[in-house]
Motif scaffolding. Structure first.
Motif, PDB file in Angstrom:
ATOM      1  N   ASP A 117       0.828  -1.208   0.000  1.00 13.06           N
ATOM      2  CA  ASP A 117       0.000   0.000   0.000  1.00 13.06           C
ATOM      3  C   ASP A 117       0.868   1.266   0.000  1.00 13.06           C
ATOM      4  O   ASP A 117       0.500   2.275  -0.604  1.00 13.06           O
ATOM      5  N   SER A 118       2.017   1.215   0.664  1.00 16.04           N
ATOM      6  CA  SER A 118       2.886   2.389   0.735  1.00 16.04           C
ATOM      7  C   SER A 118       3.630   2.636  -0.572  1.00 16.04           C
ATOM      8  O   SER A 118       3.861   3.788  -0.952  1.00 16.04           O
ATOM      9  N   LEU A 119       3.997   1.562  -1.268  1.00 15.93           N
ATOM     10  CA  LEU A 119       4.850   1.698  -2.445  1.00 15.93           C
ATOM     11  C   LEU A 119       4.066   1.798  -3.755  1.00 15.93           C
ATOM     12  O   LEU A 119       4.617   2.278  -4.750  1.00 15.93           O
ATOM     13  N   ARG A 120       2.832   1.371  -3.765  1.00 15.06           N
ATOM     14  CA  ARG A 120       2.084   1.389  -5.026  1.00 15.06           C
ATOM     15  C   ARG A 120       1.728   2.819  -5.430  1.00 15.06           C
ATOM     16  O   ARG A 120       1.396   3.658  -4.589  1.00 15.06           O
ATOM     17  N   PRO A 121       1.782   3.123  -6.709  1.00 13.37           N
ATOM     18  CA  PRO A 121       1.363   4.451  -7.168  1.00 13.37           C
ATOM     19  C   PRO A 121      -0.153   4.585  -7.112  1.00 13.37           C
ATOM     20  O   PRO A 121      -0.889   3.607  -7.262  1.00 13.37           O
ATOM     21  N   ARG A 122      -0.615   5.817  -6.901  1.00 12.54           N
ATOM     22  CA  ARG A 122      -2.042   6.099  -6.852  1.00 12.54           C
ATOM     23  C   ARG A 122      -2.435   6.960  -8.051  1.00 12.54           C
ATOM     24  O   ARG A 122      -1.694   7.860  -8.426  1.00 12.54           O
ATOM     25  N   SER A 123      -3.579   6.672  -8.602  1.00 10.41           N
ATOM     26  CA  SER A 123      -4.042   7.376  -9.801  1.00 10.41           C
ATOM     27  C   SER A 123      -5.287   8.184  -9.488  1.00 10.41           C
ATOM     28  O   SER A 123      -6.163   7.738  -8.729  1.00 10.41           O
ATOM     29  N   TYR A 124      -5.366   9.364 -10.097  1.00 14.60           N
ATOM     30  CA  TYR A 124      -6.511  10.259  -9.915  1.00 14.60           C
ATOM     31  C   TYR A 124      -6.905  10.811 -11.283  1.00 14.60           C
ATOM     32  O   TYR A 124      -6.067  11.024 -12.159  1.00 14.60           O
ATOM     33  N   SER A 125      -8.199  11.032 -11.443  1.00 12.82           N
ATOM     34  CA  SER A 125      -8.710  11.580 -12.690  1.00 12.82           C
ATOM     35  C   SER A 125      -9.939  12.418 -12.400  1.00 12.82           C
ATOM     36  O   SER A 125     -10.775  12.047 -11.564  1.00 12.82           O
ATOM     37  N   GLY A 126     -10.061  13.563 -13.081  1.00 15.52           N
ATOM     38  CA  GLY A 126     -11.231  14.411 -12.890  1.00 15.52           C
ATOM     39  C   GLY A 126     -10.974  15.840 -13.336  1.00 15.52           C
ATOM     40  O   GLY A 126      -9.855  16.217 -13.714  1.00 15.52           O
ATOM     41  N   THR A 127     -12.026  16.634 -13.281  1.00 16.91           N
ATOM     42  CA  THR A 127     -11.905  18.047 -13.652  1.00 16.91           C
ATOM     43  C   THR A 127     -11.516  18.900 -12.446  1.00 16.91           C
ATOM     44  O   THR A 127     -10.849  19.921 -12.600  1.00 16.91           O
ATOM     45  N   ASP A 128     -11.931  18.496 -11.267  1.00 20.25           N
ATOM     46  CA  ASP A 128     -11.577  19.208 -10.038  1.00 20.25           C
ATOM     47  C   ASP A 128     -10.791  18.250  -9.145  1.00 20.25           C
ATOM     48  O   ASP A 128     -11.381  17.428  -8.433  1.00 20.25           O
ATOM     49  N   LEU A 129      -9.495  18.361  -9.196  1.00 16.12           N
ATOM     50  CA  LEU A 129      -8.646  17.441  -8.443  1.00 16.12           C
ATOM     51  C   LEU A 129      -8.167  18.091  -7.153  1.00 16.12           C
ATOM     52  O   LEU A 129      -7.791  19.259  -7.121  1.00 16.12           O
ATOM     53  N   ASN A 130      -8.178  17.300  -6.102  1.00 12.97           N
ATOM     54  CA  ASN A 130      -7.640  17.732  -4.809  1.00 12.97           C
ATOM     55  C   ASN A 130      -7.211  16.471  -4.069  1.00 12.97           C
ATOM     56  O   ASN A 130      -8.032  15.764  -3.497  1.00 12.97           O
ATOM     57  N   PHE A 131      -5.911  16.165  -4.091  1.00  9.81           N
ATOM     58  CA  PHE A 131      -5.446  14.919  -3.501  1.00  9.81           C
ATOM     59  C   PHE A 131      -4.076  15.117  -2.866  1.00  9.81           C
ATOM     60  O   PHE A 131      -3.327  16.042  -3.197  1.00  9.81           O
TER      61      PHE A 131
END
Length: 202
Positions: free
Chosen positions: A23-37
């Protein structure tokens, strides 16, 4: 069946550490018009498919300044302090160019990327730096090897103990019964031995 709780705890520790590492090493992906992560202190890759650059903000908590490093000179910079007292935070405004952009957050804490636009953005975050990833891998390997060795040794003892406690079975000697009918001096005959009968008839 008696449960060896120490072996069970060691096995559970192996599973917990393995899940934590993945969980710590895996990359995280995000998609959208309003991003906040959250981006942590890792590397971020953002794809801007539009033909124009987009405004993006990086915000951080606390008084510690964070720095952005990138091969693209337009993406480099350091955060500026905002607010006072308990409301202190860090802010860095920059313009995200078209296409793929990659940059790394150095130092700081609680860093988030905020992008508000009508363009569908795609982002991938590796939330740990290279040194942090190496540390996580090293800790994971040490814990897994240690727990596996402990389980092996504990299982070996539990398997050999019953064999060590088992008392040897004494060897039994065959008993020879003697006749009580006064047959002293006579040769013992096996069942079906008719040699005496033959000599008497002759």
């Amino acid at each position: 069946m008696k449960i060896n709780w120490k072996i069970l705890i060691a096995a559970a520790l192996m599973v917990i550490v393995a899940v934590w590492a993945v969980d710590s090493l895996r990359p995280r992906s995000y998609s959208g018009t309003d991003l906040n992560f959250a981006v942590g202190r890792g590397t971020i890759t953002v794809n801007n498919p539009s033909d124009t650059a987009l405004p993006v903000q990086l915000t951080g908590t606390g008084t510690r300044i964070f720095t952005v490093q990138s091969q693209d000179e337009a993406l480099r910079g350091s955060s500026a302090r905002q607010g006072s007292g308990r409301n202190v935070n860090q802010l860095l405004d920059f313009t995200l160019p078209t296409g793929l952009s990659t940059f790394t957050i150095v130092n700081g804490s609680g860093v988030n990327l905020v992008a508000t636009s009508t363009v569908l953005l795609e982002a991938t975050v590796q939330s740990m730096s290279g040194s942090e990833s190496t540390t996580v891998l090293a800790v994971t390997v040490v814990v897994l090897l240690g727990a596996a060795f402990y389980i092996f040794r504990a299982s070996g003892r539990s398997l050999t103990n019953p064999l060590q406690r088992r008392s040897p079975v004494p060897a039994t000697m065959p008993t020879v019964s003697t006749s009580t009918t006064g047959g002293q001096g006579q040769a013992l005959r096996a069942y079906g031995d008719n040699r005496a009968d033959i000599s008497e008839k002759s």
